[in-house]
Design an enzyme around this catalytic site. Structure first.
Site, PDB file in Angstrom:
ATOM      1  N   HIS A 236      -5.875  -2.320  28.967  1.00 58.84           N
ATOM      2  CA  HIS A 236      -5.216  -3.364  28.178  1.00 58.84           C
ATOM      3  C   HIS A 236      -4.859  -4.609  28.988  1.00 58.84           C
ATOM      4  CE1 HIS A 236      -5.289  -0.548  24.903  1.00 58.84           C
ATOM      5  NE2 HIS A 236      -4.653   0.340  25.642  1.00 58.84           N
ATOM      6  N   ARG A 293       2.433 -17.152  20.963  1.00 61.44           N
ATOM      7  CA  ARG A 293       2.709 -17.853  22.220  1.00 61.44           C
ATOM      8  C   ARG A 293       1.438 -18.531  22.730  1.00 61.44           C
ATOM      9  NH1 ARG A 293       1.637 -12.406  23.726  1.00 61.44           N
ATOM     10  NH2 ARG A 293      -0.325 -12.348  24.887  1.00 61.44           N
TER      11      ARG A 293
END
Ligand code: MV4
Length: 500
Positions: A236, A293
């Protein structure tokens, strides 16, 4: 309107944001930990304030101190960067309460997308495709989930509502093993997020991770800046990103873009954001989550669209309308980003710390390096191990790969181990060259082990020759044709270094 921006972050992204502010005439305030007294973001800002000891929870995560510094320094806006406080709804809220502009989305959008089950339901109701799975919000009991699971079908995934980044995720192959996996998923989610709530999705196997960059202003205008291919990752952690994706054609690109805009509109999104999708082998795509973001990999989109995403964030936060319409957005060439990490690719990517004794950073045509470190700077274990982002542009994807090889060859870092050899091996891999990879590639089909295979050397050599002569279409086709027509590709599950 604001005139002074506090950057609540460190490293390359703090530097990136300071540069954008400087170019538009905004004053900047840096904050730093005791480990970052010498850091580049501290040197480049107009003012800098000490937050506290090195550990993030005592420095960059101290929302209260950051707001206090903002007030004391007369700051009227805060850019959170990525990580740390960037997706904390309470921090965005606290900024508002103190009359400080939060350069990012509204707290309500952060909250709606931060809860993965709510995000899934919200976008699903807006017509965005999600992976088949549970269709409720709220606490689902083990009994509920065991009842629903067979209707979804196996294999499936247990996912944490408060999750993201794979924490609290479990693959389930049968009903029998599910109670045990539910227990461990809940336990992991509870300890990581303080919330043991989970939901279910059918497992999409062998998918690609492709995300769409969004810009949205305060007047309800939302546009997308096309996709980034992020499937080259390990545990990840993304390692390489590309724009555009070699897997996406113009029709799919347009469809995914439209859907991404819908997802953003579903939460009244404002500022820059990213919609993540899974794209399966048959080009079906499904919403995964939204990152509310600025992202690490934003530069590759900047390079191919010509849009400065951070400056757009500043404009949006100042209440200006978007200065682009969807039809203005074009893709020029191809960009690739390699994340240069202080970690040892020959030793299970374990983090490497120490002082950077010497470095030689690649420059020249089509090369951009975003970094927060320099010779003499100490890499500590307190923060993430990324020391720079090496970003290249090429007229074509093949040209970009050739340029990345050149830049990686120029790059020297002495003092810590880096993953540069990993990137070099990857850039020489015929599977990468052919764009034939999914999210399992690095963990399952890639190895740093050397292997001499003349057939692969020949493929790479022809690819290089064609790429060097701007014949990238042929270069891509060459690689693809070989997979179908010859047996050379039997080697591809193994290590693939090409000897020149
Ligand atoms: C999935 C999936 C397959 N099927 N969901 C991983 C972290 C989180 N953001 C979602 N993730 C995945 N969700 C379904 N229904 C596979 C992953 C996944 C993954 C996703 C993106 C990038 C890398 C990944 C690596 C492993 C698993």
């Amino acid at each position: 309107m604001f005139q002074k921006v506090l950057i609540a972050n460190r490293g390359e992204i703090a530097v990136r944001i300071i540069r954008a502010c400087r170019e538009v005439g905004l004053n900047t305030v840096a904050v730093y930990s005791e480990a970052d007294r010498q850091a580049l973001h501290v040197r480049l800002a107009d003012e800098a304030y000490l937050l506290g000891p090195a550990p993030a929870r005592e420095s960059y995560l101290r929302a209260d101190k950051i707001i206090e510094i903002a007030r004391k320094s007369g700051t009227d806006a805060i850019h959170p960067g990525y990580g740390f406080l960037a997706e904390r709804e309470d921090f965005a809220e606290a900024c508002q309460e103190n009359n400080i502009v939060f350069i990012g989305p509204r707290p309500s959008a952060i909250a709606a997308m931060g809860d993965k089950m709510t995000a899934r339901e919200t976008v699903r109701k807006a017509g965005v495709p999600v992976v088949p799975g549970t269709e409720d919000v709220g606490n689902l009991s083990d009994d509920d989930l065991l009842d629903i699971a067979p209707r979804i079908g196996f294999p499936l995934l247990i996912k944490a509502t408060a999750g993201g980044g794979g924490k609290g995720m479990r693959e389930v192959r049968s009903l029998e093993e599910m109670p045990e996996l539910l227990k461990s998923a809940r336990r992991e989610a509870e300890s990581a997020f303080g919330d043991g709530n989970v939901y279910l999705e059918k497992l999409v196997e062998g998918a690609r991770h492709i995300e769409i960059q969004i810009l949205a202003d305060t007047y309800g205008n939302v546009i997308h800046l096309n996709e980034r291919e992020c499937s080259i990752q390990r545990r990840h952690q993304k390692l390489v990103e590309e724009a555009p994706s070699a897997f996406i054609d113009e029709a799919l690109r347009q469809k995914m873009g439209e859907v991404a805009v819908k997802a953003a509109q579903a939460v009244n999104y404002v500022n820059a954001g990213t919609i993540e999708f899974l794209v399966d082998k048959d080009h079906n795509f499904y919403f995964l989550e939204m990152n509310t973001r600025l992202q690490v990999e934003h530069p590759i989109t900047e390079i191919v669209t010509g849009i400065d995403i951070v400056k757009e964030q500043l404009r949006i936060a100042r209440g200006r309308p978007l200065q682009y319409r969807q039809e203005d957005i074009k893709i020029n060439g191809a960009a690739i980003e390699c994340r240069i990490n202080a970690e040892d690719p020959y030793n299970n990517f374990i983090p490497s710390t120490g002082k950077i004794a010497h470095s030689q950073i690649p420059t020249g045509p089509g090369v951009r390096v975003d970094t927060g470190v320099f010779p003499g700077f100490e890499i500590t274990p307190f923060y993430d191990p990324m020391i720079s982002k090496l970003i290249v542009w090429g007229e074509t994807r093949a040209q970009a790969i050739m340029r990345m090889r050149r830049a990686l060859e120029e790059y020297r870092i002495v003092g810590v181990r880096t993953n540069i050899p990993f990137h070099q091996t990857l850039m020489d891999s015929p599977r990468f060259m052919g764009g034939q990879y999914d999210t399992r590639f690095v963990e399952e089909r890639f190895s740093m082990k050397e292997q001499d295979d003349p057939a692969l050397a020949e493929i790479a050599a022809v690819f290089a020759t064609l790429a060097a002569h701007h014949q990238s279409q042929q270069a891509a086709q060459f690689v693809q044709r070989n997979e179908r027509d010859t047996s050379n590709w039997k080697w591809l599950g193994r290590w693939e270094r090409i000897h020149r």
